[in-house]
Design a protein around this motif. Structure first.
Motif, PDB file in Angstrom:
ATOM      1  N   ILE A   3       0.870  -1.178   0.000  1.00 46.65           N
ATOM      2  CA  ILE A   3       0.000   0.000   0.000  1.00 46.65           C
ATOM      3  C   ILE A   3       0.908   1.230   0.000  1.00 46.65           C
ATOM      4  N   ILE A   4       0.704   2.096  -0.985  1.00 50.59           N
ATOM      5  CA  ILE A   4       1.524   3.305  -1.074  1.00 50.59           C
ATOM      6  C   ILE A   4       0.714   4.490  -0.545  1.00 50.59           C
ATOM      7  N   SER A   5       1.365   5.276   0.307  1.00 52.75           N
ATOM      8  CA  SER A   5       0.711   6.415   0.948  1.00 52.75           C
ATOM      9  C   SER A   5       1.551   7.674   0.700  1.00 52.75           C
ATOM     10  N   PRO A   6       1.318   8.334  -0.437  1.00 52.33           N
ATOM     11  CA  PRO A   6       2.123   9.516  -0.749  1.00 52.33           C
ATOM     12  C   PRO A   6       1.885  10.631   0.283  1.00 52.33           C
ATOM     13  N   SER A   7       2.976  11.243   0.736  1.00 52.14           N
ATOM     14  CA  SER A   7       2.855  12.325   1.723  1.00 52.14           C
ATOM     15  C   SER A   7       2.689  13.663   1.014  1.00 52.14           C
ATOM     16  N   VAL A   8       1.587  14.343   1.309  1.00 52.15           N
ATOM     17  CA  VAL A   8       1.302  15.610   0.624  1.00 52.15           C
ATOM     18  C   VAL A   8       2.267  16.719   0.999  1.00 52.15           C
ATOM     19  N   ASN A 191       4.634  -3.066   5.083  1.00 52.18           N
ATOM     20  CA  ASN A 191       3.686  -3.255   3.970  1.00 52.18           C
ATOM     21  C   ASN A 191       2.912  -1.985   3.606  1.00 52.18           C
ATOM     22  N   VAL A 192       3.072  -0.911   4.382  1.00 52.92           N
ATOM     23  CA  VAL A 192       2.457   0.378   4.036  1.00 52.92           C
ATOM     24  C   VAL A 192       3.601   1.399   3.942  1.00 52.92           C
ATOM     25  N   ILE A 193       3.678   2.041   2.793  1.00 51.80           N
ATOM     26  CA  ILE A 193       4.868   2.820   2.480  1.00 51.80           C
ATOM     27  C   ILE A 193       4.522   4.291   2.256  1.00 51.80           C
ATOM     28  N   VAL A 194       5.099   5.152   3.096  1.00 49.51           N
ATOM     29  CA  VAL A 194       4.930   6.593   2.904  1.00 49.51           C
ATOM     30  C   VAL A 194       6.098   7.094   2.060  1.00 49.51           C
ATOM     31  N   ALA A 195       5.786   7.928   1.100  1.00 48.95           N
ATOM     32  CA  ALA A 195       6.860   8.582   0.338  1.00 48.95           C
ATOM     33  C   ALA A 195       6.355   9.936  -0.112  1.00 48.95           C
ATOM     34  N   GLY A 196       7.110  10.969   0.213  1.00 48.60           N
ATOM     35  CA  GLY A 196       6.739  12.332  -0.171  1.00 48.60           C
ATOM     36  C   GLY A 196       7.548  12.779  -1.367  1.00 48.60           C
ATOM     37  N   SER A 197       8.807  13.153  -1.096  1.00 46.28           N
ATOM     38  CA  SER A 197       9.665  13.674  -2.164  1.00 46.28           C
ATOM     39  C   SER A 197       9.810  12.694  -3.321  1.00 46.28           C
ATOM     40  N   ALA A 198      10.002  11.413  -3.008  1.00 50.28           N
ATOM     41  CA  ALA A 198      10.257  10.424  -4.072  1.00 50.28           C
ATOM     42  C   ALA A 198       9.107  10.386  -5.079  1.00 50.28           C
ATOM     43  N   ILE A 199       7.893  10.717  -4.616  1.00 49.98           N
ATOM     44  CA  ILE A 199       6.740  10.686  -5.524  1.00 49.98           C
ATOM     45  C   ILE A 199       6.459  12.079  -6.098  1.00 49.98           C
ATOM     46  N   PHE A 200       6.234  13.049  -5.225  1.00 45.14           N
ATOM     47  CA  PHE A 200       5.773  14.353  -5.724  1.00 45.14           C
ATOM     48  C   PHE A 200       6.860  15.169  -6.425  1.00 45.14           C
ATOM     49  N   LYS A 201       8.129  14.883  -6.134  1.00 46.08           N
ATOM     50  CA  LYS A 201       9.197  15.633  -6.814  1.00 46.08           C
ATOM     51  C   LYS A 201       9.690  14.900  -8.065  1.00 46.08           C
ATOM     52  N   ALA A 202       9.087  13.756  -8.370  1.00 43.23           N
ATOM     53  CA  ALA A 202       9.525  12.984  -9.541  1.00 43.23           C
ATOM     54  C   ALA A 202       8.920  13.558 -10.820  1.00 43.23           C
ATOM     55  N   ASP A 203       9.599  13.319 -11.962  1.00 45.17           N
ATOM     56  CA  ASP A 203       9.053  13.764 -13.250  1.00 45.17           C
ATOM     57  C   ASP A 203       7.784  12.986 -13.560  1.00 45.17           C
TER      58      ASP A 203
END
Ligand code: DX5
Ligand code: ZN
Length: 227
Positions: A3-8, A191-203
């Motif tokens: 489960i991916i949980s992007p951090s706003v 099994n639950v993954i938070v990612a902020g920069s890796a997602i929102f700063k990606a192209d």
């Protein structure tokens, strides 16, 4: 599947609703909402009004991470704002187990988080009551930091404890997680993954999300990360 949980925290707040819809469409099941009070952590983010506005435009699962002191004062506000999961910090109040009860009394999922210096064993006595534990892989307060490798061992200790006790507790990791280093966390049992920069700063945030979702298949709990 993870489960991916992007951090706003790393998103563009002027287009928050659109950013959340995009990551939802790309496969993220949760959205991670970091609430900071400037006291528990040296940073201030947002509170219930932002979350309830967002609730009007999306039905994605709201994974609310409260980095605030004495969180019991505000649980109802976050429930009313639309939280589906509320995480409090073990270090933020006198009786975390009581706050967990309060969260669950509203029918909302409850989680407790530990900072890098807090040992995982403190969670054992309340583990059966928790829907999720959150292992901070950086010092809470800011996005964009580097993951602290030593924190990964705590994920393993918690997963082993859960398995040994027949619990299917979700284990979330948060801070400095990328598509590249995620395997260490999944092999340790996250099994639950938070990612902020890796997602929102990606192209291409959608590609990062789909790459991340698959890491758990190659590196499940106990996998050899040297491969
Ligand atoms: C840090 C927050 C994290 C943070 C993650 O205190 O709890 O959720 O926003 O952001 P990245 O992935 O950039 O470390
Ligand atoms: Zn967080």
């Amino acid at each position: 599947m993870l489960i991916i949980s992007p951090s706003v925290l790393a998103s563009d707040f002027s287009r928050l609703g659109d950013d959340v819809k995009k990551v939802h469409k790309a496969g993220a099941e949760y959205i991670h909402l970091d609430v900071m009070d400037g006291i528990f952590v040296p940073n201030i983010s947002f509170g219930p009004p932002v979350i309830s506005s967002l609730r009007k435009v999306t039905d994605i699962v709201f994974d609310v991470h409260l980095m605030i002191t004495e969180p019991q004062r505000y649980i109802k506000d976050y429930v009313d704002a639309g939280a589906d999961i509320i995480t409090i910090h073990y270090e933020s109040c006198k009786d975390p187990a009581e706050v967990v009860k309060l969260i669950k009394s509203y029918g909302v999922r409850a989680a407790v988080s530990i900072k890098p210096a807090t040992s995982p064993e403190v969670l054992f006595p309340m583990m059966a009551e928790l829907d999720m534990v959150l292992v901070m892989t950086v010092e809470p307060g800011f996005g964009g930091q580097k993951m602290i490798p030593e924190t990964i061992d705590k994920v393993r200790i918690l997963r082993e404890y859960a398995n040994a006790n027949g619990l299917d507790t979700d284990i979330e990791v948060d801070g400095g997680i990328t598509a590249e280093n995620l395997k260490y966390a999944t092999a340790a049992g996250a099994n639950v993954i938070v990612a902020g920069s890796a997602i929102f700063k990606a192209d291409d945030p959608a590609k990062v999300i789909s790459d991340m979702m698959k890491v758990g298949d190659r590196y499940p709990f106990g996998a050899d990360t040297q491969k």
